[in-house]
Design a protein around this motif. Structure first.
Motif, PDB file in Angstrom:
ATOM      1  N   THR A  75      12.113  25.731  15.441  1.00 38.18           N
ATOM      2  CA  THR A  75      13.367  25.258  16.023  1.00 38.18           C
ATOM      3  C   THR A  75      13.111  24.543  17.341  1.00 38.18           C
ATOM      4  OG1 THR A  75      14.559  27.121  15.019  1.00 38.18           O
ATOM      5  CG2 THR A  75      15.658  25.966  16.818  1.00 38.18           C
ATOM      6  N   LEU A 122      19.282  15.626  15.412  1.00 37.54           N
ATOM      7  CA  LEU A 122      19.874  16.493  14.406  1.00 37.54           C
ATOM      8  C   LEU A 122      20.627  17.652  15.059  1.00 37.54           C
ATOM      9  CD1 LEU A 122      16.817  16.660  11.974  1.00 37.54           C
ATOM     10  CD2 LEU A 122      18.937  15.372  11.623  1.00 37.54           C
ATOM     11  N   GLY A 178      24.068  23.730  12.186  1.00 39.44           N
ATOM     12  CA  GLY A 178      24.632  23.232  13.441  1.00 39.44           C
ATOM     13  C   GLY A 178      26.043  22.730  13.219  1.00 39.44           C
ATOM     14  N   GLN A 233      10.162  30.654  12.557  1.00 36.80           N
ATOM     15  CA  GLN A 233      11.376  29.847  12.605  1.00 36.80           C
ATOM     16  C   GLN A 233      11.786  29.492  14.027  1.00 36.80           C
ATOM     17  OE1 GLN A 233      13.408  31.494   8.479  1.00 36.80           O
ATOM     18  NE2 GLN A 233      14.009  32.393  10.410  1.00 36.80           N
ATOM     19  N   VAL A 270      20.755  20.949  15.635  1.00 39.19           N
ATOM     20  CA  VAL A 270      19.861  22.091  15.457  1.00 39.19           C
ATOM     21  C   VAL A 270      20.326  23.255  16.314  1.00 39.19           C
ATOM     22  CG1 VAL A 270      17.493  22.917  15.518  1.00 39.19           C
ATOM     23  CG2 VAL A 270      17.942  20.505  15.071  1.00 39.19           C
ATOM     24  N   GLU A 271      21.000  24.206  15.704  1.00 38.70           N
ATOM     25  CA  GLU A 271      21.362  25.445  16.383  1.00 38.70           C
ATOM     26  C   GLU A 271      20.591  26.623  15.796  1.00 38.70           C
ATOM     27  OE1 GLU A 271      25.590  25.815  16.144  1.00 38.70           O
ATOM     28  OE2 GLU A 271      25.967  23.861  17.089  1.00 38.70           O
ATOM     29  N   SER A 272      20.229  26.486  14.533  1.00 42.48           N
ATOM     30  CA  SER A 272      19.420  27.508  13.872  1.00 42.48           C
ATOM     31  C   SER A 272      18.592  26.833  12.785  1.00 42.48           C
ATOM     32  CB  SER A 272      20.308  28.595  13.250  1.00 42.48           C
ATOM     33  OG  SER A 272      21.105  28.047  12.212  1.00 42.48           O
ATOM     34  N   VAL A 273      17.500  27.475  12.407  1.00 34.89           N
ATOM     35  CA  VAL A 273      16.632  26.950  11.354  1.00 34.89           C
ATOM     36  C   VAL A 273      16.250  28.098  10.427  1.00 34.89           C
ATOM     37  CG1 VAL A 273      14.406  25.902  10.803  1.00 34.89           C
ATOM     38  CG2 VAL A 273      15.692  25.104  12.789  1.00 34.89           C
ATOM     39  N   THR A 276      15.216  16.120  18.585  1.00 32.40           N
ATOM     40  CA  THR A 276      15.776  15.216  17.584  1.00 32.40           C
ATOM     41  C   THR A 276      17.276  15.031  17.782  1.00 32.40           C
ATOM     42  OG1 THR A 276      16.316  16.952  15.968  1.00 32.40           O
ATOM     43  CG2 THR A 276      14.061  16.106  15.949  1.00 32.40           C
ATOM     44  N   LEU A 329      18.576  23.322   8.451  1.00 32.89           N
ATOM     45  CA  LEU A 329      19.060  23.311   9.828  1.00 32.89           C
ATOM     46  C   LEU A 329      20.561  23.592   9.837  1.00 32.89           C
ATOM     47  CD1 LEU A 329      16.330  21.793   9.916  1.00 32.89           C
ATOM     48  CD2 LEU A 329      17.337  20.237  11.588  1.00 32.89           C
ATOM     49  N   LEU A 355      12.005  20.964  17.018  1.00 35.64           N
ATOM     50  CA  LEU A 355      13.018  20.000  16.610  1.00 35.64           C
ATOM     51  C   LEU A 355      14.083  19.766  17.672  1.00 35.64           C
ATOM     52  CD1 LEU A 355      13.626  21.114  12.900  1.00 35.64           C
ATOM     53  CD2 LEU A 355      11.892  19.567  13.826  1.00 35.64           C
TER      54      LEU A 355
END
Length: 259
Positions: free
Chosen positions: A129, A137, A153, A125, A139-142, A135, A151, A132
């Motif tokens: 992360t 998006l 965030g 993971q 994205v703070e965690s996946v 991107t 995702l 990504l």
């Protein structure tokens, strides 16, 4: 009369011994061939490992298993290995760390190239992360949960931070990672992916559109992304390798992402 009889008598044992001599010679040759095959199998993995570690600038203690298929001696004599498989539980290439499994075919013994190769890289993971990070998006965690990736965030609306969780189905298209939204939670409430654009305008459209992520600039140009799927809690990346990468310096350099 007696001399002729004696000569005949001496010749008979010699004729009887000849098949045994031939059998012994055959056995000795067979043992030599077996010994040579075992020696080749003992030496070749170490040689291949050293070359791979040197070419990819890997640590000297890099764990790398090397396997071949079929009878090895005829392949070595012919100057080409039918199949060569390389596996490792952890390797770092261009900042991406994962377990790798690569199978090459038609490998020239003199280093002249190979017919082609394909393989997979399994990443966790954290590594996914990082892929990504480029991107748009949040994205703070996946969280990887087959077959999707969720995702976590936030985004800002009227000066307030709103938590969001976007569930995507990863795949590959045109050599890039493709992320297709299948679920969305805003502020802890499930919302309709298709209708969120009208609710949040451009922010909603950015969240719910299918996105492409290029990683060509993080891989040698001779490697092409052909697939991506979530297996359990890991992302499995499928790669195709251009056989000319062994001899073409341009294919060994990092690739280029479309502008």
């Amino acid at each position: 009369m007696s001399d002729e009889t004696g000569q005949a008598t001496d010749a008979a044992p010699r004729r009887r011994r000849w098949p045994w001599v031939l059998l012994v010679v055959t056995i000795v040759l067979a043992l030599l061939v077996v010994a040579a095959e075992l020696l080749a199998r003992a030496i070749l993995p170490g040689v291949v490992r050293s070359i791979v570690v040197d070419q990819l600038d890997l640590p000297a203690d890099q764990q790398l298993a090397v396997e071949t298929e079929g009878v090895l001696l005829p392949q070595l004599i012919g100057g080409r290995l039918d199949t060569l498989r390389l596996t490792t539980d952890a390797v770092t290439l261009e900042g991406i760390t994962g377990a790798a499994d690569v199978t090459a075919t038609g490998v020239a013994v003199d280093g002249g190239g190979l017919d082609g190769a394909s393989g997979t890289i399994r990443i966790d993971q954290t590594q996914f992360t990082d892929l990504l990070a480029s991107t748009d998006l949040p994205v703070e965690s996946v969280l990887l949960d087959e077959p999707n990736a969720t995702l976590g965030g936030s985004f800002t609306v009227f000066g307030a931070s709103v938590p969001v969780a976007l569930t995507l189905t990863p795949g590959a298209a045109d050599g890039q990672i493709e992320l297709t939204p299948v679920g969305l939670t805003i502020g802890g409430v499930d919302v309709d992916v298709d209708g969120v654009g009208s609710m949040l305008g451009s922010v909603g459209q950015d969240l719910t559109r299918t996105q492409r992520v290029c990683i060509a600039d993080r891989l040698p140009a001779g490697l092409t992304l052909t697939g991506l799927a979530i297996d359990g809690t890991e992302a499995v990346i499928d790669l195709d390798v251009d056989g000319a990468i062994v001899t073409d310096a341009a294919l060994q350099q990092k690739g280029v992402c479309p502008s």
